[in-house]
Scaffold this motif. Structure first.
Motif, PDB file in Angstrom:
ATOM      1  N   ILE A 127       0.819  -1.217   0.000  1.00 35.43           N
ATOM      2  CA  ILE A 127       0.000   0.000   0.000  1.00 35.43           C
ATOM      3  C   ILE A 127       0.853   1.267   0.000  1.00 35.43           C
TER       4      ILE A 127
ATOM      5  N   ASN B  47      -0.861   3.585  -4.959  1.00 36.31           N
ATOM      6  CA  ASN B  47      -1.772   4.640  -4.517  1.00 36.31           C
ATOM      7  C   ASN B  47      -3.131   4.591  -5.205  1.00 36.31           C
TER       8      ASN B  47
ATOM      9  N   LYS C  31      -8.932   1.867   4.677  1.00 40.61           N
ATOM     10  CA  LYS C  31      -8.122   3.074   4.562  1.00 40.61           C
ATOM     11  C   LYS C  31      -7.309   3.108   3.268  1.00 40.61           C
ATOM     12  N   ASN C  32      -7.207   1.987   2.593  1.00 40.52           N
ATOM     13  CA  ASN C  32      -6.225   1.884   1.512  1.00 40.52           C
ATOM     14  C   ASN C  32      -6.806   1.468   0.171  1.00 40.52           C
ATOM     15  N   CYS C  33      -8.101   1.685  -0.019  1.00 39.10           N
ATOM     16  CA  CYS C  33      -8.712   1.360  -1.302  1.00 39.10           C
ATOM     17  C   CYS C  33     -10.010   2.140  -1.449  1.00 39.10           C
TER      18      CYS C  33
ATOM     19  N   LYS D 210     -10.169   5.685   0.654  1.00 39.24           N
ATOM     20  CA  LYS D 210      -9.155   6.276  -0.225  1.00 39.24           C
ATOM     21  C   LYS D 210      -9.858   7.081  -1.299  1.00 39.24           C
TER      22      LYS D 210
END
Length: 225
Positions: free
Chosen positions: A143, A147, A172-174, A224
Motif C-alpha cells: 500500500i 496509490n 483506509k487503503n482502497c 481512499k
C-alpha cells in the motif's frame, strides 16, 4: 512441468511426503481450475511426524475454501465489480479470487499473502489458468507503493478473529472492498454490510459442518479518494 508447480509440490511434500496434487475444476466456476490436494491416497492414519508438520505448517493453500469459491462465482456473475480496476486479493491463498478478477477484466491484479507457500500456489494456479497477475507478500509495503487500489477482495480471512481489526485498515487503503466469509455470522465492523450469500464446500472435502458451507458476502466503501 512449470517451475511454480514443481516448487508447490516440493512445499507440499515438506508437510505430506506422499501427497499428490491434482488439477481440479471448481464446481461453481468450472472454467477455473486449481492445483488441489488429491485426497484419494490420504484416507489413512497420519504418522506422528506428519501430524506435527501439518500442525506447524498446514498446507491450506492446496485446499479451496468455500468463501473463495463464492467470491469467484460472484465476480463471474457481476464482472463490472472488477472490470478495468486495480484489484488486490488480500490473503490470497490459492489465488482463486485473483484469477477470477483477472479473467473478468481487471486492469491489474495483485495477489497478496504473507505466506510464501501461498504465493507459490497463486503462481502455479495462475499459470494453470493462463492468467497474468502480480504478487506481494507484504500488504503494508504494497500500500506504500500502490496509490490507486480500486478494490480489495478478501475471502476466508476471518478464520482468526484477531484479523477482524484488519478490516478497518483495509478500508483506509482502497476505494471499495468485497469480503466473503463463512466463519463470522454477525460481523459488526463499521462500514461493512452483508448483501449476498451462497453455499459451497471446501475442496477437497475437509469440513463436515454445514455452517462452514454458508458464505456471506460483505461490501464496504473504502476511505481512499
Amino acid at each position: 512441468m512449470a517451475n511454480s508447480l514443481k516448487d508447490l509440490i516440493h512445499r507440499l511434500h515438506y508437510s505430506l511426503p506422499t501427497a499428490r496434487l491434482i488439477e481440479s475444476a471448481m464446481p461453481l466456476t468450472p472454467w477455473l481450475k486449481l492445483w488441489l490436494l488429491d485426497d484419494s491416497n490420504m484416507d489413512r492414519p497420519f504418522s506422528p511426524e506428519e501430524v506435527r508438520v501439518i500442525w506447524e505448517a498446514p498446507p491450506y493453500w492446496c485446499f479451496c475454501w468455500a468463501s473463495g469459491q463464492i467470491m469467484a462465482q460472484y465476480i463471474e456473475q457481476n464482472p463490472e465489480v472488477v472490470k478495468d480496476k486495480v484489484v488486490v486479493d488480500f490473503g490470497a491463498g490459492s489465488g482463486i479470487a485473483a484469477i477470477a478478477a483477472a479473467k473478468f477484466g481487471a486492469k491489474r491484479v495483485i495477489a497478496c499473502d504473507i505466506d510464501d507457500d501461498a504465493i507459490i500456489s497463486c503462481k502455479a494456479n495462475a499459470e494453470l489458468n493462463n492468467i497474468q497477475i502480480e504478487y506481494s507478500s507484504d500488504f503494508f509495503e504494497l500500500i506504500q507503493q500502490e496509490n490507486d487500489i480500486d478494490l480489495i477482495l478478501a475471502a476466508d480471512v476471518l478464520y482468526d478473529r484477531d484479523n477482524i481489526p484488519l478490516l478497518t485498515e483495509l478500508r483506509k487503503n482502497c476505494k471499495s472492498i468485497l469480503m466473503a466469509d463463512s466463519r463470522v455470522k454477525n460481523l459488526d465492523v463499521d462500514g461493512y454490510s452483508s448483501f449476498a450469500e451462497g453455499h459451497a464446500e471446501t475442496l477437497p472435502p475437509l469440513e463436515r459442518f454445514d455452517e462452514f458451507k454458508h458464505v456471506i458476502i460483505y461490501a464496504a466503501n473504502g476511505l481512499k479518494d
